[in-house]
Design an enzyme around this catalytic site. Structure first.
Site, PDB file in Angstrom:
ATOM      1  N   LYS A 188       0.813  -1.216   0.000  1.00  0.00           N
ATOM      2  CA  LYS A 188       0.000   0.000   0.000  1.00  0.00           C
ATOM      3  C   LYS A 188       0.849   1.270   0.000  1.00  0.00           C
ATOM      4  O   LYS A 188       0.489   2.251  -0.627  1.00  0.00           O
ATOM      5  CB  LYS A 188      -0.966   0.011   1.172  1.00  0.00           C
ATOM      6  N   THR A 189       1.967   1.231   0.708  1.00  0.00           N
ATOM      7  CA  THR A 189       2.813   2.418   0.712  1.00  0.00           C
ATOM      8  C   THR A 189       3.358   2.686  -0.691  1.00  0.00           C
ATOM      9  O   THR A 189       3.446   3.826  -1.127  1.00  0.00           O
ATOM     10  CB  THR A 189       3.956   2.272   1.729  1.00  0.00           C
ATOM     11  N   GLN A 224      -7.076  -5.057  10.098  1.00  0.00           N
ATOM     12  CA  GLN A 224      -5.982  -4.596  10.952  1.00  0.00           C
ATOM     13  C   GLN A 224      -6.389  -3.422  11.829  1.00  0.00           C
ATOM     14  O   GLN A 224      -5.550  -2.671  12.319  1.00  0.00           O
ATOM     15  CB  GLN A 224      -4.772  -4.212  10.095  1.00  0.00           C
ATOM     16  N   ARG A 273       3.051 -10.279  10.150  1.00  0.00           N
ATOM     17  CA  ARG A 273       4.348  -9.581  10.171  1.00  0.00           C
ATOM     18  C   ARG A 273       5.471 -10.460   9.642  1.00  0.00           C
ATOM     19  O   ARG A 273       6.536  -9.981   9.295  1.00  0.00           O
ATOM     20  CB  ARG A 273       4.732  -9.148  11.599  1.00  0.00           C
ATOM     21  N   ASP A 285      -3.574   7.218   5.301  1.00  0.00           N
ATOM     22  CA  ASP A 285      -3.042   5.876   5.505  1.00  0.00           C
ATOM     23  C   ASP A 285      -3.680   5.273   6.762  1.00  0.00           C
ATOM     24  O   ASP A 285      -4.144   6.009   7.630  1.00  0.00           O
ATOM     25  CB  ASP A 285      -1.519   5.984   5.679  1.00  0.00           C
ATOM     26  N   GLU A 286      -3.688   3.969   6.863  1.00  0.00           N
ATOM     27  CA  GLU A 286      -4.249   3.288   8.053  1.00  0.00           C
ATOM     28  C   GLU A 286      -5.631   3.827   8.390  1.00  0.00           C
ATOM     29  O   GLU A 286      -5.951   4.109   9.545  1.00  0.00           O
ATOM     30  CB  GLU A 286      -3.315   3.471   9.272  1.00  0.00           C
TER      31      GLU A 286
END
Length: 793
Positions: free
Chosen positions: A32-33, A250, A602, A219-220
DNA sequence: CCTACTACGCTTTTT
DNA sequence: GCGTAGTAGG
């Protein structure tokens, strides 16, 4: 060949969908980044949008920094005009410019939780509220959630009518808010709330920012709360070019007011929104993803999606069971050590856990084996007493109305101004409706002060003198001057000689930070520096280059990835936590499960789940069953490699058992009764009741050594002798850093700021080294090895 | 006004 | 088990 060729189809689509609202459902590790940064590049390069008109909002400084860096790399110098910022610092910037419209001064200070608590305490005292029945923490939480929901004082009061409890909360809320205003201070939540207030009240201000930010990225997004949602909504109100990126799976910050509905209902708020799902994962093996999917699909409130990867199956997820948390920690440390000897790097490993308290055992084992590690989280650097002391001086110098700051330092170091005197000053201030500092300035008008009067005068003179100096000095110089003028070092020595050196190092580090801040920012004011410092989170400071094992909570781990991940403490009652197990609200368990999902995803190559059958918590040994999240992973994805502890049979029996709590725990009664065994877990006191009297001073503190060494070179040979095992880290401090000098006199070393130089001398000072380095460009400097991060070249 | 001792509460997560 | 806050005594 363009920069966009490396993107997959969905990513590309997300990049070129620049107009209108866009919801990007980006699964863990789906890049996504990358999409965000390429989208920004695309807007500038292909659509001719001015960088000036682009805003990207993140939650942490670290995320903001990373994005900034990647955008810079992609599009070069122009990127500097793109506004990449956290919610909080965005709001600070806006408020500094316009908050006078709301009746605050532009040099407002920012209160952290600690400051909030002090205010609440004073408020309760003033209102005669018993803090035993109304816990300060509870009050803070209530006020904070009200603010997160954009409920102001009057709104809260209205809703509280008829409810005695809530009426008390309401009165505290009102008094708290008035105190903050009087102190010209805002708390974290206020930063957002006041910005929304500003935009709602002043259309002309909102216009400025709506015009300015024509393309907005968040973001997030799954972690946004109501205020943040409203803020974004307002900003995007005109152009509606709003791209939000998130993963509902998340969302793990409900306790902080995050509203998962913001992402689930995005299409409701923006009916014209495009929705693009990014489901290809570039991080983990198929096995790890399967495990993650198997866990998360037990949740109901989620958008359906399924991660896949082009990577192979990879290793199975390993399960390791231990009799005690002690063995668990030892196993993890031992295995990491073994793997590093075989060629892995420390930085390949992360150990994740549910609660900060778990870091302790792990730290100990890491120390015993000499593994370099970093604990993320726990006590924030800026929350340490010595740092808060110094910052309180700076705040007093900067904003004379900040009463919390004044109260903190008025008698630090001891200058004979005690509670009685303070009370007189406060009474005077209240009577004359002036600030506490003004009351001190007018001390001679107050009767009954006696000898204190002179002491107050000299304190006032001290602060005035600092203010004068602040006009010409840099922040770093001012800090040094404060430390010297008030003889802070002597104060630390008197107070607790054991910790004085560590604390002094922290103060030195603060000075270093002031220097770095001045170097990286133009026209630094004291106000700016204080704001910067107030908004720093612990994760922001983790440096990627460092080769060390990372220990952190699952929350801190979000957004990070590691080749090998250990999830420690996979136990019912710990993870998921007891609180959640007893909650009547089933969404809390779902949040906990999302946390498990975050943890699992992760891992890139290898995931190890560990579980201890017994664990000491709060002085009690607790026995618990294996976490339900482990049981939700299909058995064919698991392998038991308990590292010598042969327990497979029993272990898998427990797993297969239809009883959800296996054969390892006692009865589980959700009756709501508290204490004893009624919470479903066997408990017993490990220690005999007749404890040793606490004579001989301190209880045996945990042996902590503030040093680590390379695995193949045991620390002893580094010159740090066994004596150094004696407790180095004292109360309130944490974050053990590596500072075993890997160099000696005559070696060439490099420093992050000063470049290269030659070590001229080294001197042992308690648990640290004082190193004298002759730098090629900056001349000779003397520094403590523990935080100078010198590297041999 | 300051120091030393005791008692309590805490542990879910933090910008 | 540990740290903090509050209290009693010097």
């Amino acid at each position: 060949m363009s920069i966009y060729d490396t993107l997959n189809r969905e990513q590309k689509e997300a990049v070129i969908t620049t107009e209108g609202p866009l919801l990007l459902l980006a699964g863990a590790g789906s890049g996504k980044t990358r999409v965000l940064t390429h989208r920004i590049a695309y807007l500038i390069d292909e659509c001719g949008v001015s960088p000036w008109n682009i805003l990207a909002i993140t939650f942490t400084n670290k995320a903001a920094g990373e994005m900034r860096e990647r955008v810079d790399k992609l599009i070069g110098a122009e990127a500097a005009h793109v506004w990449v910022s956290t919610f909080h610092s965005l709001c600070v910037r806006i408020l500094r410019r316009h908050i006078d419209l709301l009746g605050y001064d532009a040099d407002f200070t920012i209160y952290d939780t600690d400051d909030q608590k002090n205010v609440i305490k004073a408020v309760c005292k003033r209102l005669n509220i018993d803090t035993k029945t109304y816990k300060e923490k509870e009050l803070i939480r209530e006020i904070s959630s009200a603010k997160n929901e954009l409920i102001d004082v009057s709104g809260y009061e209205l809703s509280a009518i008829g409810d005695r409890n809530r009426c008390v909360y309401a009165s505290v809320y009102r008094e708290y808010q008035e105190t903050l205003r009087k102190n010209n201070a805002l708390d974290f939540d206020d930063l957002l709330v006041k910005t929304v207030e500003l935009f709602r009240a002043k259309q002309e201000v909102l216009n400025i920012y709506q015009e300015r930010f024509q393309y907005i990225h968040v973001d997030e997004y799954q972690d946004t709360n109501t205020v943040q949602f409203e803020l974004v909504h307002l900003l995007a109100g005109r152009y509606r070019n709003l791209c939000v990126v998130g993963d509902d799976d998340q969302s793990i910050y409900k306790f902080r007011g995050a509203n998962i509905r913001n992402i689930l209902d995005f299409e409701h708020y923006f009916p014209e929104a495009r929705v693009i799902k990014l489901e290809q994962n570039y991080r983990s093996t198929q096995t790890i993803l399967d495990a993650a999917n198997a866990v998360i699909c037990n949740n109901t409130a989620r958008k359906e999606k399924s991660l896949w990867t082009a990577k192979g199956k990879g290793d199975k997820v390993r399960l390791c069971q231990f009799d005690s948390a002690f063995e668990e920690a030892d196993f993890i440390a031992e295995e990491i050590q073994r793997k590093v000897r075989k060629g892995d790097s420390y930085r390949d490993f992360a150990v994740l856990y549910r609660t900060n308290a778990q870091s302790r055992l792990l730290e100990e084992k890491m120390i015993m084996r000499g593994l370099p590690y970093t604990v993320v989280g726990g006590t924030n650097f800026y929350a340490r007493a010595e740092i808060k002391d110094i910052l309180a001086y700076l705040k007093t110098i900067d904003n004379g109305r900040d009463e919390v700051a004044i109260r903190r330092i008025i008698n630090i170091p001891k200058r004979g101004i005690g509670a009685a005197t303070l009370e007189k000053l406060e009474d005077f201030a209240e009577l004359r409706e002036c600030s506490l500092f003004e009351a001190m300035e007018r001390a001679d008008e107050i009767s009954g002060l006696g000898k204190s009067s002179a002491k107050i005068r000299s304190f006032v003179a001290l602060i005035r003198n600092f203010r004068k100096k602040a006009l010409t000095m840099t922040v770093a110089e001012l800090i040094s001057d404060v430390v010297q003028s008030v003889e802070y070092e002597a104060y630390l020595q008197d107070n607790d000689p054991d910790s004085a050196d560590d604390r002094l190092e922290n103060v030195d580090e603060l000075i270093t930070k002031a220097v770095v801040y001045a170097e990286t920012h133009e026209e630094v004011t004291l106000t700016d520096f204080l704001a910067e410092v107030a908004l720093v989170a612990d994760i922001d400071k983790v440096e990627d280059e460092d080769d060390r094992v990372l220990l952190m909570t699952l929350h801190s781990a979000k957004g990070l990835e590691f080749p090998q991940v250990y999830l420690a403490g996979m136990e019912e009652g710990l993870f998921p936590s007891q609180m959640v197990l007893f909650s009547t609200d089933p969404t809390e368990l779902e949040e906990e499960r999302r946390l498990a999902y975050v943890g699992i995803t992760r891992a890139k190559d290898q995931l190890t789940l560990t579980y201890a059958r017994s664990r000491m918590t709060r002085g009690e040994t607790r026995y618990s069953a294996i976490s339900r999240f482990v049981r939700e992973i299909p058995q064919e994805l698991l392998s038991d490699e308990s590292g010598g502890t042969k327990r497979e049979d029993k272990f898998f029996r427990a797993l297969k058992d239809s009883d959800p709590f296996g054969d390892l725990t006692g009865s589980f009664s959700g009756s709501g009764a508290r204490g004893g065994q009624a919470d479903g877990l066997y408990r017993y006191r490990e220690h005999s009741e007749d404890k040793q009297p606490a004579s001989g001073g301190k209880p045996k503190a945990f042996v902590r050594r503030k040093a680590t060494a390379q695995a193949d070179k045991p620390f002893i040979t580094q010159g740090i002798g066994a004596l150094n095992l004696v407790a180095g880290i004292s109360k309130g401090t944490q974050g053990i850093q590596d500072y075993v000098p890997q160099f000696g006199v005559g070696d060439r070393v490099s420093h992050t700021k000063f470049g290269e130089g030659e070590v001229k001398a080294m001197e042992r000072v308690n648990k640290d080294y004082k190193v004298t380095v002759d730098f090629d460009q900056f001349g000779t400097k003397i520094m403590y090895a523990s935080f100078a991060k010198l590297k041999r070249v």
